[in-house]
Design a protein around this motif. Structure first.
Motif, PDB file in Angstrom:
ATOM      1  N   GLY A  76      50.314 -17.580  35.698  1.00  0.00           N
ATOM      2  CA  GLY A  76      50.044 -16.329  35.004  1.00  0.00           C
ATOM      3  C   GLY A  76      48.812 -16.324  34.137  1.00  0.00           C
ATOM      4  O   GLY A  76      47.699 -16.099  34.582  1.00  0.00           O
ATOM      5  N   VAL A  77      48.991 -16.589  32.872  1.00  0.00           N
ATOM      6  CA  VAL A  77      47.909 -16.502  31.899  1.00  0.00           C
ATOM      7  C   VAL A  77      46.826 -17.528  32.197  1.00  0.00           C
ATOM      8  O   VAL A  77      45.629 -17.239  32.094  1.00  0.00           O
ATOM      9  N   THR A  78      47.210 -18.717  32.578  1.00  0.00           N
ATOM     10  CA  THR A  78      46.224 -19.759  32.840  1.00  0.00           C
ATOM     11  C   THR A  78      45.299 -19.363  33.988  1.00  0.00           C
ATOM     12  O   THR A  78      44.093 -19.580  33.923  1.00  0.00           O
ATOM     13  N   ALA A  79      45.853 -18.756  35.030  1.00  0.00           N
ATOM     14  CA  ALA A  79      45.023 -18.344  36.165  1.00  0.00           C
ATOM     15  C   ALA A  79      44.130 -17.160  35.813  1.00  0.00           C
ATOM     16  O   ALA A  79      43.009 -17.060  36.293  1.00  0.00           O
ATOM     17  N   ALA A  80      44.610 -16.264  34.959  1.00  0.00           N
ATOM     18  CA  ALA A  80      43.841 -15.061  34.627  1.00  0.00           C
ATOM     19  C   ALA A  80      42.802 -15.319  33.547  1.00  0.00           C
ATOM     20  O   ALA A  80      41.660 -14.870  33.653  1.00  0.00           O
ATOM     21  N   TYR A  81      43.169 -16.017  32.503  1.00  0.00           N
ATOM     22  CA  TYR A  81      42.290 -16.186  31.346  1.00  0.00           C
ATOM     23  C   TYR A  81      41.985 -17.638  30.996  1.00  0.00           C
ATOM     24  O   TYR A  81      40.902 -17.972  30.586  1.00  0.00           O
ATOM     25  N   GLY A  82      43.000 -18.474  31.010  1.00  0.00           N
ATOM     26  CA  GLY A  82      42.855 -19.838  30.516  1.00  0.00           C
ATOM     27  C   GLY A  82      43.756 -20.030  29.310  1.00  0.00           C
ATOM     28  O   GLY A  82      44.641 -19.237  29.040  1.00  0.00           O
ATOM     29  N   GLU A  83      43.506 -21.080  28.569  1.00  0.00           N
ATOM     30  CA  GLU A  83      44.323 -21.422  27.413  1.00  0.00           C
ATOM     31  C   GLU A  83      43.873 -20.667  26.162  1.00  0.00           C
ATOM     32  O   GLU A  83      42.820 -20.031  26.155  1.00  0.00           O
ATOM     33  N   GLN A  84      44.671 -20.780  25.092  1.00  0.00           N
ATOM     34  CA  GLN A  84      44.315 -20.179  23.800  1.00  0.00           C
ATOM     35  C   GLN A  84      42.996 -20.770  23.321  1.00  0.00           C
ATOM     36  O   GLN A  84      42.732 -21.956  23.469  1.00  0.00           O
ATOM     37  N   ASP A 111      35.452 -19.933  15.698  1.00  0.00           N
ATOM     38  CA  ASP A 111      35.053 -19.688  14.309  1.00  0.00           C
ATOM     39  C   ASP A 111      36.194 -19.144  13.458  1.00  0.00           C
ATOM     40  O   ASP A 111      36.045 -18.158  12.741  1.00  0.00           O
ATOM     41  N   GLY A 112      37.343 -19.749  13.525  1.00  0.00           N
ATOM     42  CA  GLY A 112      38.486 -19.317  12.730  1.00  0.00           C
ATOM     43  C   GLY A 112      39.258 -18.156  13.315  1.00  0.00           C
ATOM     44  O   GLY A 112      40.230 -17.693  12.734  1.00  0.00           O
ATOM     45  N   VAL A 113      38.833 -17.633  14.456  1.00  0.00           N
ATOM     46  CA  VAL A 113      39.531 -16.538  15.133  1.00  0.00           C
ATOM     47  C   VAL A 113      40.292 -17.130  16.315  1.00  0.00           C
ATOM     48  O   VAL A 113      39.706 -17.789  17.170  1.00  0.00           O
ATOM     49  N   LYS A 114      41.598 -16.888  16.357  1.00  0.00           N
ATOM     50  CA  LYS A 114      42.411 -17.383  17.469  1.00  0.00           C
ATOM     51  C   LYS A 114      42.612 -16.270  18.476  1.00  0.00           C
ATOM     52  O   LYS A 114      42.968 -15.153  18.119  1.00  0.00           O
ATOM     53  N   VAL A 115      42.360 -16.564  19.731  1.00  0.00           N
ATOM     54  CA  VAL A 115      42.519 -15.597  20.821  1.00  0.00           C
ATOM     55  C   VAL A 115      43.585 -16.132  21.771  1.00  0.00           C
ATOM     56  O   VAL A 115      43.426 -17.193  22.363  1.00  0.00           O
ATOM     57  N   LEU A 116      44.687 -15.382  21.890  1.00  0.00           N
ATOM     58  CA  LEU A 116      45.798 -15.763  22.755  1.00  0.00           C
ATOM     59  C   LEU A 116      45.871 -14.785  23.923  1.00  0.00           C
ATOM     60  O   LEU A 116      46.219 -13.618  23.737  1.00  0.00           O
ATOM     61  N   GLY A 153      45.384  -8.325  28.401  1.00  0.00           N
ATOM     62  CA  GLY A 153      44.612  -8.269  27.163  1.00  0.00           C
ATOM     63  C   GLY A 153      44.730  -9.576  26.425  1.00  0.00           C
ATOM     64  O   GLY A 153      44.982 -10.620  27.019  1.00  0.00           O
ATOM     65  N   ALA A 154      44.575  -9.512  25.103  1.00  0.00           N
ATOM     66  CA  ALA A 154      44.670 -10.716  24.291  1.00  0.00           C
ATOM     67  C   ALA A 154      45.119 -10.352  22.882  1.00  0.00           C
ATOM     68  O   ALA A 154      44.797  -9.278  22.378  1.00  0.00           O
ATOM     69  N   TYR A 155      45.872 -11.260  22.291  1.00  0.00           N
ATOM     70  CA  TYR A 155      46.197 -11.143  20.874  1.00  0.00           C
ATOM     71  C   TYR A 155      45.110 -11.861  20.100  1.00  0.00           C
ATOM     72  O   TYR A 155      44.766 -12.996  20.409  1.00  0.00           O
ATOM     73  N   VAL A 156      44.553 -11.192  19.105  1.00  0.00           N
ATOM     74  CA  VAL A 156      43.466 -11.745  18.307  1.00  0.00           C
ATOM     75  C   VAL A 156      43.963 -11.896  16.880  1.00  0.00           C
ATOM     76  O   VAL A 156      44.476 -10.946  16.295  1.00  0.00           O
ATOM     77  N   ARG A 198      46.255  -8.545  15.885  1.00  0.00           N
ATOM     78  CA  ARG A 198      46.244  -7.303  16.651  1.00  0.00           C
ATOM     79  C   ARG A 198      46.123  -7.609  18.142  1.00  0.00           C
ATOM     80  O   ARG A 198      45.703  -8.702  18.534  1.00  0.00           O
ATOM     81  N   PHE A 199      46.471  -6.603  18.949  1.00  0.00           N
ATOM     82  CA  PHE A 199      46.374  -6.720  20.397  1.00  0.00           C
ATOM     83  C   PHE A 199      45.128  -5.997  20.877  1.00  0.00           C
ATOM     84  O   PHE A 199      44.889  -4.835  20.514  1.00  0.00           O
ATOM     85  N   ALA A 200      44.306  -6.659  21.675  1.00  0.00           N
ATOM     86  CA  ALA A 200      43.109  -6.054  22.259  1.00  0.00           C
ATOM     87  C   ALA A 200      43.335  -5.930  23.764  1.00  0.00           C
ATOM     88  O   ALA A 200      43.320  -6.924  24.485  1.00  0.00           O
ATOM     89  N   PRO A 201      43.577  -4.702  24.269  1.00  0.00           N
ATOM     90  CA  PRO A 201      43.861  -4.536  25.702  1.00  0.00           C
ATOM     91  C   PRO A 201      42.613  -4.731  26.558  1.00  0.00           C
ATOM     92  O   PRO A 201      41.493  -4.517  26.108  1.00  0.00           O
ATOM     93  N   ASN A 202      42.840  -5.116  27.787  1.00  0.00           N
ATOM     94  CA  ASN A 202      41.775  -5.218  28.776  1.00  0.00           C
ATOM     95  C   ASN A 202      41.476  -3.792  29.247  1.00  0.00           C
ATOM     96  O   ASN A 202      42.344  -3.127  29.804  1.00  0.00           O
ATOM     97  N   PRO A 203      40.241  -3.274  29.038  1.00  0.00           N
ATOM     98  CA  PRO A 203      39.977  -1.866  29.365  1.00  0.00           C
ATOM     99  C   PRO A 203      40.139  -1.537  30.849  1.00  0.00           C
ATOM    100  O   PRO A 203      40.598  -0.445  31.187  1.00  0.00           O
TER     101      PRO A 203
END
Length: 109
Positions: free
Chosen positions: A16-24, A28-33, A64-67, A74-79
């Motif tokens: 799932g996530v690993t194939a689409a995006y990769g790991e967390q 610079d102090g911002v975590k993207v999940l 999308g991704a949780y930032v 917050r959640f940032a959707p894939n447009p």
């Protein structure tokens, strides 16, 4: 011979996530999940002669991704995915609204 169903089950957990995006990622102090929706299926079989075969496939859709910045989360959707999901909804809603307007016009006559 190891149990192929167990091995495929372990492998499908990472599709799932690993194939689409990769790991967390930490930038610079911002975590993207990353978030993705995934489907997969596998099958196999054999005949009396011992000849066997199998196959499988999968599909992963990046949602999308949780930032996380400090305490803000917050959640940032894939447009692209958002447009693909909303297009049929807008079409159906527009058609339904057309039927409502048409029936309201008929009742006023």
């Amino acid at each position: 011979m190891p149990n192929i169903a167990i091995e495929l089950g372990k492998l499908s957990g990472n599709l799932g996530v690993t194939a689409a995006y990769g790991e967390q990622q930490d930038l610079d102090g911002v975590k993207v999940l990353p978030v993705a929706a995934a489907w997969s299926g596998f099958g196999g079989g054999s005949d009396e002669a011992g000849n066997g075969g199998g196959g499988g496939g999968g599909f992963s859709l990046p949602v999308g991704a949780y930032v996380r910045r400090g305490s803000e989360f917050r959640f940032a959707p894939n447009p692209v995915t958002l447009i693909l999901v909303l297009t049929p909804f807008v079409c159906v809603a527009g058609r339904a609204l057309g039927y409502v307007v048409k029936s309201l016009k008929k009742t006023r006559r």
